[in-house]
Design a protein around this motif. Structure first.
Motif, mmCIF file in Angstrom:
data_model
loop_
_atom_site.group_PDB
_atom_site.id
_atom_site.type_symbol
_atom_site.label_atom_id
_atom_site.label_comp_id
_atom_site.label_asym_id
_atom_site.label_seq_id
_atom_site.Cartn_x
_atom_site.Cartn_y
_atom_site.Cartn_z
ATOM 1 N N ALA A 64 0.816 -1.211 0.000
ATOM 2 C CA ALA A 64 0.000 0.000 0.000
ATOM 3 C C ALA A 64 0.850 1.262 0.000
ATOM 4 N N ALA A 65 2.159 1.107 0.207
ATOM 5 C CA ALA A 65 3.050 2.274 0.206
ATOM 6 C C ALA A 65 3.139 2.903 -1.175
ATOM 7 N N TYR A 66 2.806 2.120 -2.213
ATOM 8 C CA TYR A 66 2.861 2.656 -3.571
ATOM 9 C C TYR A 66 1.572 3.408 -3.866
ATOM 10 N N THR A 67 1.533 4.630 -3.421
ATOM 11 C CA THR A 67 0.368 5.484 -3.590
ATOM 12 C C THR A 67 0.806 6.939 -3.598
ATOM 13 N N PRO A 68 0.164 7.785 -4.373
ATOM 14 C CA PRO A 68 -0.901 7.471 -5.332
ATOM 15 C C PRO A 68 -0.364 6.724 -6.543
ATOM 16 N N ARG A 69 -1.289 6.059 -7.255
ATOM 17 C CA ARG A 69 -0.933 5.314 -8.451
ATOM 18 C C ARG A 69 -1.550 6.017 -9.660
ATOM 19 N N ASP A 95 -7.440 -1.516 1.507
ATOM 20 C CA ASP A 95 -6.726 -0.241 1.610
ATOM 21 C C ASP A 95 -7.736 0.886 1.460
ATOM 22 N N SER A 96 -8.208 1.395 2.579
ATOM 23 C CA SER A 96 -9.256 2.409 2.563
ATOM 24 C C SER A 96 -8.769 3.729 1.978
ATOM 25 N N GLU A 97 -7.446 3.913 1.901
ATOM 26 C CA GLU A 97 -6.891 5.159 1.392
ATOM 27 C C GLU A 97 -6.355 5.000 -0.032
ATOM 28 N N SER A 98 -6.825 3.995 -0.721
ATOM 29 C CA SER A 98 -6.349 3.747 -2.079
ATOM 30 C C SER A 98 -6.618 4.960 -2.966
ATOM 31 N N GLN A 99 -5.596 5.412 -3.653
ATOM 32 C CA GLN A 99 -5.712 6.573 -4.527
ATOM 33 C C GLN A 99 -5.164 6.217 -5.904
#
Length: 216
Positions: A64-69, A95-99
């Motif tokens: 999940a560290a790879y954000t934003p995508r 991942d509730s903060e997926s961007q």
């Protein structure tokens, strides 16, 4: 005459960028710094069909560290956007903060397009790629073979050459490439920071490449 001039310009541009990059790496070196709070802004190039399937399989293994995508697809690609949205929708459950965002640029080369005309279309794609990459300023460009990724990687390279930001260029050759590299692979082999192949036969031919087995 116009086609010939375009070819010469493209060759000179790539050669100059390659020489400058070698000088920077040898003389000063680069250290990659992640984004804020340890996040890594990723610009992901999705091709069509198998390329998109492979790149999304690769994305499944990233944290999940790879954000934003930021996904980039060709303007004539009618299928990849739906696949990306479906993939990101499933990812949001964990991942509730997926961007993520999706952008379109002109395709560098259509299937069966002549090599001479593809030079001009690649230069056109570069004109779209430069402002996009300079605005997004990703930490990493991740791609796996579609011609669309060449102008985007060149734009990322230029961002570093100008001292604005170091952009890691990570290339994963398609699993269908067993004995020879794709045309995109042959180009990006010289400018990528990490170049992955999925067959040992390619690793033996290209010493810079990294072989970790099948990764998609």
């Amino acid at each position: 005459m116009t086609v010939l001039l375009g070819t010469v310009v493209a060759v000179v541009l790539i050669s100059v960028l390659f020489i400058i990059r070698l000088f920077i790496v040898v003389k000063t070196g680069w250290k990659h710094k992640a984004g804020s709070r340890g996040s890594v802004a990723a610009l992901v190039v999705a091709g069509s069909g198998g390329h998109t399937t492979e790149i999304l399989r690769l994305m499944e293994s990233l944290s999940a560290a790879y954000t934003p995508r930021h996904y980039v697809i060709a303007d004539t690609d009618r299928m990849s956007e739906e696949k990306i949205c479906s993939f990101e929708s499933s990812k949001q459950h964990s991942d509730s903060e997926s961007q993520f965002t999706i952008y379109r640029i002109p395709r560098s080369r259509e299937v069966h397009q002549s090599w001479t005309s593809s030079v001009l279309s690649t230069l056109t794609a570069l004109c779209y790629s430069l402002p996009l990459v300079f605005r997004l300023r990703p930490d990493m460009v991740l791609c796996n073979g579609p011609g669309t990724c060449v102008p985007l990687c060149v734009a990322g390279l230029l961002l570093g050459i100008l001292g604005m930001k170091k952009v890691l260029i990570v290339y994963v050759e398609s699993i269908c490439r067993v004995e020879t590299l794709s045309l995109t692979g042959k180009i990006l082999y010289f400018i990528s920071d990490y170049f992955f192949v999925q067959w040992s036969s390619l690793r033996d031919k290209y010493p810079k490449s990294i072989f970790l087995g099948r990764i998609v």
